[in-house]
Design a protein around this motif. Sequence first.
Motif, PDB file in Angstrom:
ATOM      1  N   UNK A 351      17.020  41.076 -70.177  1.00  0.00           N
ATOM      2  CA  UNK A 351      17.450  41.192 -68.785  1.00  0.00           C
ATOM      3  C   UNK A 351      18.156  42.519 -68.520  1.00  0.00           C
ATOM      4  N   UNK A 352      18.742  43.089 -69.560  1.00  0.00           N
ATOM      5  CA  UNK A 352      19.541  44.310 -69.404  1.00  0.00           C
ATOM      6  C   UNK A 352      18.848  45.557 -69.953  1.00  0.00           C
ATOM      7  N   UNK A 353      17.553  45.435 -70.306  1.00  0.00           N
ATOM      8  CA  UNK A 353      16.920  46.519 -71.042  1.00  0.00           C
ATOM      9  C   UNK A 353      16.615  47.765 -70.223  1.00  0.00           C
ATOM     10  N   UNK A 354      16.907  47.721 -68.918  1.00  0.00           N
ATOM     11  CA  UNK A 354      16.770  48.943 -68.130  1.00  0.00           C
ATOM     12  C   UNK A 354      17.971  49.865 -68.267  1.00  0.00           C
ATOM     13  N   UNK A 355      19.001  49.429 -68.982  1.00  0.00           N
ATOM     14  CA  UNK A 355      20.264  50.181 -69.056  1.00  0.00           C
ATOM     15  C   UNK A 355      20.085  51.569 -69.657  1.00  0.00           C
ATOM     16  N   UNK A 356      19.395  51.646 -70.795  1.00  0.00           N
ATOM     17  CA  UNK A 356      19.250  52.948 -71.450  1.00  0.00           C
ATOM     18  C   UNK A 356      18.377  53.893 -70.628  1.00  0.00           C
ATOM     19  N   UNK A 357      17.406  53.336 -69.902  1.00  0.00           N
ATOM     20  CA  UNK A 357      16.553  54.171 -69.056  1.00  0.00           C
ATOM     21  C   UNK A 357      17.357  54.756 -67.903  1.00  0.00           C
ATOM     22  N   UNK A 358      18.122  53.913 -67.218  1.00  0.00           N
ATOM     23  CA  UNK A 358      18.928  54.369 -66.079  1.00  0.00           C
ATOM     24  C   UNK A 358      19.952  55.401 -66.525  1.00  0.00           C
ATOM     25  N   UNK A 359      20.521  55.204 -67.714  1.00  0.00           N
ATOM     26  CA  UNK A 359      21.547  56.123 -68.222  1.00  0.00           C
ATOM     27  C   UNK A 359      20.955  57.340 -68.923  1.00  0.00           C
ATOM     28  N   UNK A 360      19.631  57.374 -69.091  1.00  0.00           N
ATOM     29  CA  UNK A 360      18.996  58.493 -69.788  1.00  0.00           C
ATOM     30  C   UNK A 360      19.273  58.488 -71.276  1.00  0.00           C
ATOM     31  N   UNK A 361      19.414  57.293 -71.866  1.00  0.00           N
ATOM     32  CA  UNK A 361      19.745  57.168 -73.287  1.00  0.00           C
ATOM     33  C   UNK A 361      18.595  56.504 -74.052  1.00  0.00           C
ATOM     34  N   UNK A 362      17.361  56.872 -73.716  1.00  0.00           N
ATOM     35  CA  UNK A 362      16.201  56.217 -74.320  1.00  0.00           C
ATOM     36  C   UNK A 362      16.144  56.373 -75.833  1.00  0.00           C
ATOM     37  N   UNK A 363      16.752  57.443 -76.367  1.00  0.00           N
ATOM     38  CA  UNK A 363      16.721  57.655 -77.817  1.00  0.00           C
ATOM     39  C   UNK A 363      17.382  56.494 -78.551  1.00  0.00           C
ATOM     40  N   UNK A 364      18.480  55.990 -78.024  1.00  0.00           N
ATOM     41  CA  UNK A 364      19.189  54.887 -78.665  1.00  0.00           C
ATOM     42  C   UNK A 364      18.346  53.615 -78.632  1.00  0.00           C
TER      43      UNK A 364
END
Length: 420
Positions: A351-364
């Motif tokens: 449910x929260x997996x858009x977090x890294x995309x929105x924050x620009x932290x896709x590497x993590x």
Amino acid sequence: MGIRGRVAHSDYAKAVGILTSGSLIAQLLTVAVAPIMTRLFTPSAIGVYTLVISATSLFGAVLSLRYDLAIVYDDDEANIPPLVVLSTALVICLSFLIALLYFLYFSLYPLEGFSSWWLAVSVFVLCLFLGAINILNSCNNRQRDYRAINIAGIERSVVQNGGIVLAGLAHLGAAGLVIAQTFGYLAGMARQLRPLAGTLKKLRFVQRGDVGRVARLHKKQALWSAPAVFANGVAFTAINYLIELLYGVSSVGFYSLSYRILGLPITVLGMNVSRVFTERAAQERREKGDFRNIFKKTFFIIAVVAAPVAIVLVFVAPSLVSFVFGEEWRVAGEYIQILTPMYVLRLISGALNGSTVIAGRQQRDAIIQLALVLCVAGSFTVAASFQLGLPVLLGLVSGTSSVVYIAYILIFWFASKCRN
């Protein structure tokens, strides 16, 4: 909470409610048909069907290299038509390549009674249709047209489950299940296309340079987000093939029922909350610089719903499955008991997996997904080396993956603060 905050909260709850209600109806149809399915089809037929449609589980979310998600959060409306063109072209190309890979796989490991060509064509069509659905969902999500997503999902469920019953009565076996799945994907597309008439008219004016520009602008989707999501697909879809190799295709049938039941909350709640969360998190970040508030609200909703469901499944799953699906399937309920903790954590993180995309932290995101792959690979290596039974294997997968999902949720929380 001020008036504006109450309105925003109400709007968020309404959006989640609209999407969840549609998914709930669709999944209730699936639940209603499941006992019929287990009586019309053998575990072996369901196992073959599961292996074929695993292509959509493995590659479904990355058929456009996650550029479809950029349709939801890109700030510039002029970028949307090029993103649609780019996503569509990638879906077509990747569907063909995936079908080719499956042809080679089924040529090396043939399924008795099935042509490798027929299986490969089925995979191509399933991937093509699912990729189109992903793009349509993103376009509707951007417009907050949750009703279109809602009704289309119900139509797909009606067609697919109706097809399953007809295929069973006609004794079509695994082939009938695959055909029902295919027509299920096709259903509902016209309804989702209707509100997008304005966007579709703009597609013919898209230039090659525009497509290249948005591809570079959102390159992190292809470089980091797509590999991360693909790794997640590998971590779970590969289990089907490894179980088939170690324990036989009938075991895949029993296991598939367990993850279908456990996947219901993910489909009904997790995926729909994720759609709304991604769009609202992007908006909150633009307005406030972070999206901690929407993160906490979403986490609370999912946790409150998931906890009681998990408790019930842990205690009564074998008896419940035996009563609903027949005593032959009781072992699937035992698998549910083992896998429930992992699936609860997977529901929350999904449910929260858009977090890294929105924050620009896709590497993590990519790093943590790689850890999931290693958990599954390590569990199967141990099981094969010591000739462990399937329940022990599933316990290893569930335990190690649960630890990774806890870390995953913590990474999402830190990402919501939007700090380097």
